[in-house]
Design a protein around this motif. Structure first.
Motif, PDB file in Angstrom:
ATOM      1  N   ILE A  90      -1.916  -8.586   8.951  1.00  0.00           N
ATOM      2  CA  ILE A  90      -2.038 -10.010   8.650  1.00  0.00           C
ATOM      3  C   ILE A  90      -1.386 -10.239   7.291  1.00  0.00           C
ATOM      4  O   ILE A  90      -1.726  -9.569   6.313  1.00  0.00           O
ATOM      5  CB  ILE A  90      -3.517 -10.456   8.592  1.00  0.00           C
ATOM      6  CG1 ILE A  90      -4.215 -10.211   9.928  1.00  0.00           C
ATOM      7  CG2 ILE A  90      -3.624 -11.924   8.185  1.00  0.00           C
ATOM      8  CD1 ILE A  90      -5.718 -10.459   9.897  1.00  0.00           C
ATOM      9  N   ASP A  91      -0.450 -11.195   7.235  1.00  0.00           N
ATOM     10  CA  ASP A  91       0.185 -11.570   5.980  1.00  0.00           C
ATOM     11  C   ASP A  91      -0.325 -12.942   5.571  1.00  0.00           C
ATOM     12  O   ASP A  91      -0.299 -13.886   6.378  1.00  0.00           O
ATOM     13  CB  ASP A  91       1.706 -11.602   6.123  1.00  0.00           C
ATOM     14  CG  ASP A  91       2.287 -10.219   6.330  1.00  0.00           C
ATOM     15  OD1 ASP A  91       2.022  -9.336   5.496  1.00  0.00           O
ATOM     16  OD2 ASP A  91       2.999 -10.017   7.328  1.00  0.00           O
ATOM     17  N   LEU A  92      -0.780 -13.027   4.324  1.00  0.00           N
ATOM     18  CA  LEU A  92      -1.351 -14.260   3.796  1.00  0.00           C
ATOM     19  C   LEU A  92      -0.628 -14.694   2.534  1.00  0.00           C
ATOM     20  O   LEU A  92      -0.097 -13.864   1.797  1.00  0.00           O
ATOM     21  CB  LEU A  92      -2.824 -14.052   3.437  1.00  0.00           C
ATOM     22  CG  LEU A  92      -3.758 -13.585   4.536  1.00  0.00           C
ATOM     23  CD1 LEU A  92      -5.116 -13.232   3.953  1.00  0.00           C
ATOM     24  CD2 LEU A  92      -3.889 -14.660   5.596  1.00  0.00           C
ATOM     25  N   GLN A  93      -0.671 -15.987   2.286  1.00  0.00           N
ATOM     26  CA  GLN A  93      -0.248 -16.556   1.010  1.00  0.00           C
ATOM     27  C   GLN A  93      -1.509 -17.139   0.376  1.00  0.00           C
ATOM     28  O   GLN A  93      -2.221 -17.899   1.031  1.00  0.00           O
ATOM     29  CB  GLN A  93       0.796 -17.659   1.213  1.00  0.00           C
ATOM     30  CG  GLN A  93       1.178 -18.396  -0.047  1.00  0.00           C
ATOM     31  CD  GLN A  93       1.897 -17.507  -1.057  1.00  0.00           C
ATOM     32  OE1 GLN A  93       2.751 -16.722  -0.691  1.00  0.00           O
ATOM     33  NE2 GLN A  93       1.538 -17.616  -2.321  1.00  0.00           N
ATOM     34  N   VAL A 108      -0.308 -11.416   0.224  1.00  0.00           N
ATOM     35  CA  VAL A 108      -1.241 -10.330   0.525  1.00  0.00           C
ATOM     36  C   VAL A 108      -1.016  -9.852   1.949  1.00  0.00           C
ATOM     37  O   VAL A 108      -0.960 -10.653   2.880  1.00  0.00           O
ATOM     38  CB  VAL A 108      -2.707 -10.799   0.355  1.00  0.00           C
ATOM     39  CG1 VAL A 108      -3.670  -9.662   0.645  1.00  0.00           C
ATOM     40  CG2 VAL A 108      -2.933 -11.371  -1.038  1.00  0.00           C
ATOM     41  N   THR A 109      -0.887  -8.535   2.096  1.00  0.00           N
ATOM     42  CA  THR A 109      -0.789  -7.922   3.418  1.00  0.00           C
ATOM     43  C   THR A 109      -2.059  -7.126   3.671  1.00  0.00           C
ATOM     44  O   THR A 109      -2.427  -6.262   2.874  1.00  0.00           O
ATOM     45  CB  THR A 109       0.437  -6.987   3.521  1.00  0.00           C
ATOM     46  OG1 THR A 109       1.614  -7.763   3.307  1.00  0.00           O
ATOM     47  CG2 THR A 109       0.501  -6.313   4.886  1.00  0.00           C
ATOM     48  N   LEU A 110      -2.731  -7.459   4.774  1.00  0.00           N
ATOM     49  CA  LEU A 110      -3.923  -6.747   5.211  1.00  0.00           C
ATOM     50  C   LEU A 110      -3.568  -5.911   6.432  1.00  0.00           C
ATOM     51  O   LEU A 110      -2.752  -6.330   7.252  1.00  0.00           O
ATOM     52  CB  LEU A 110      -5.032  -7.725   5.610  1.00  0.00           C
ATOM     53  CG  LEU A 110      -5.454  -8.750   4.580  1.00  0.00           C
ATOM     54  CD1 LEU A 110      -6.416  -9.743   5.213  1.00  0.00           C
ATOM     55  CD2 LEU A 110      -6.084  -8.077   3.385  1.00  0.00           C
ATOM     56  N   VAL A 111      -4.191  -4.755   6.548  1.00  0.00           N
ATOM     57  CA  VAL A 111      -4.024  -3.945   7.756  1.00  0.00           C
ATOM     58  C   VAL A 111      -5.390  -3.734   8.394  1.00  0.00           C
ATOM     59  O   VAL A 111      -6.398  -3.581   7.708  1.00  0.00           O
ATOM     60  CB  VAL A 111      -3.338  -2.588   7.490  1.00  0.00           C
ATOM     61  CG1 VAL A 111      -1.896  -2.792   7.085  1.00  0.00           C
ATOM     62  CG2 VAL A 111      -4.071  -1.793   6.451  1.00  0.00           C
TER      63      VAL A 111
END
Length: 131
Positions: A90-93, A108-111
């Motif tokens: 998931i990529d977030l701003q 932010v990159t979540l795995v």
């Protein structure tokens, strides 16, 4: 993709450094709270998700820009926006604002990880909530 989720917070004395501004690492705490409330707002209980599936999320990458300082007693808002959704990523701003002024931004990159610590597919319930 989606409209921004907004999470309000106030700067406390403990959030500041000797100069009286928010200590840089505390912005990471602020955006973590914003992400947690974003997921909660989607109807996902992360504790239950872990207990039932063994799935957790970990921050893999943060690219941060500190633009302007926040100070004691500022009323801030953390905005979280979904940028992209992969199979296990998931990529977030995220942004921290005071009124309309942007103080801090982060990509932010979540795995998604399984109980074995390896990448896992994002559960369908969460994927559906994000769609």
């Amino acid at each position: 993709m989606n409209a921004a989720h907004r999470f309000a917070l106030r700067v406390y004395y403990e959030d500041t450094d000797l100069a009286g501004i928010v200590y840089y690492a505390n912005y990471l705490k602020f955006i973590e709270r914003g992400r947690s409330e974003w997921v909660r707002g989607l109807g996902i209980d992360q504790g239950k998700l872990k207990a039932e599936t063994g799935v957790v999320f970990a921050v893999r990458r943060v690219l941060a820009d500190y633009l302007k300082p926040a100070v004691y007693d500022d009323a801030l808002v953390v905005e979280t926006r979904l940028q992209s959704l992969g199979n296990a990523r998931i990529d977030l701003q995220q942004s921290v604002l005071r009124d309309t002024q942007v103080l801090f931004t982060a990509e932010v990159t979540l795995v998604c990880m399984g109980a074995d610590g390896k990448a896992a597919r994002i559960p369908q319930a969460l994927r559906a909530a994000l769609a």
